[in-house]
Scaffold this motif. Structure first.
Motif, short mmCIF file in Angstrom:
data_model
loop_
_atom_site.label_atom_id
_atom_site.label_comp_id
_atom_site.label_asym_id
_atom_site.label_seq_id
_atom_site.Cartn_x
_atom_site.Cartn_y
_atom_site.Cartn_z
N LEU A 68 -4.80 1.92 -2.51
CA LEU A 68 -5.29 0.57 -2.22
C LEU A 68 -5.55 -0.19 -3.52
CD1 LEU A 68 -7.60 1.45 0.77
CD2 LEU A 68 -5.71 -0.16 0.84
N GLN A 85 -9.56 -5.11 -4.35
CA GLN A 85 -9.41 -3.89 -3.54
C GLN A 85 -10.27 -3.96 -2.28
OE1 GLN A 85 -11.83 -0.98 -3.50
NE2 GLN A 85 -10.55 -0.27 -1.81
N ILE A 136 0.84 -1.20 0.00
CA ILE A 136 0.00 0.00 0.00
C ILE A 136 0.88 1.25 0.00
CG2 ILE A 136 -1.70 1.34 1.31
CD1 ILE A 136 -2.73 -1.45 2.37
N ALA A 167 -2.19 -1.29 -5.02
CA ALA A 167 -1.58 -2.30 -4.14
C ALA A 167 -2.31 -3.63 -4.30
CB ALA A 167 -1.62 -1.83 -2.70
#
Length: 86
Positions: free
Chosen positions: A20, A31, A14, A23
């Motif tokens: 988010l 997510q 992150i 990542a």
């Protein structure tokens, strides 16, 4: 809940991605799943680790402190796995 290496990897991802969504893509998870995982980690630690903004996420002061300890552990685990597979 105990913090595990996978949680530390998620926190590093992150921070590195700055969002988010990015990542989650890097980690190969959804997510919403990563958001739920982050909330659980924050609940265990009792505070937010990232500020969620329209432009992404950035670590709070606690988040920076956690990341400074998480990164060497994650790197060490990656090295351990690489050495074991060599």
């Amino acid at each position: 809940m105990e913090l595990e290496v996978r949680h530390l990897k998620a926190l590093c991802a992150i921070a590195d991605a700055g969002s988010l969504h990015q990542a989650a893509r890097r980690l190969g998870v959804s997510q919403p799943s990563l958001t739920t995982q982050l909330r659980r980690i924050e609940n265990v630690l009792g505070a937010e680790l990232f500020l969620r903004e329209r432009t992404g996420c950035r670590p709070t002061s606690l988040g920076r402190a956690v990341l400074s300890r998480a990164r060497p552990l994650v790197d060490g685990m990656n090295d351990l796995v690489a050495a074991a597979l060599a």
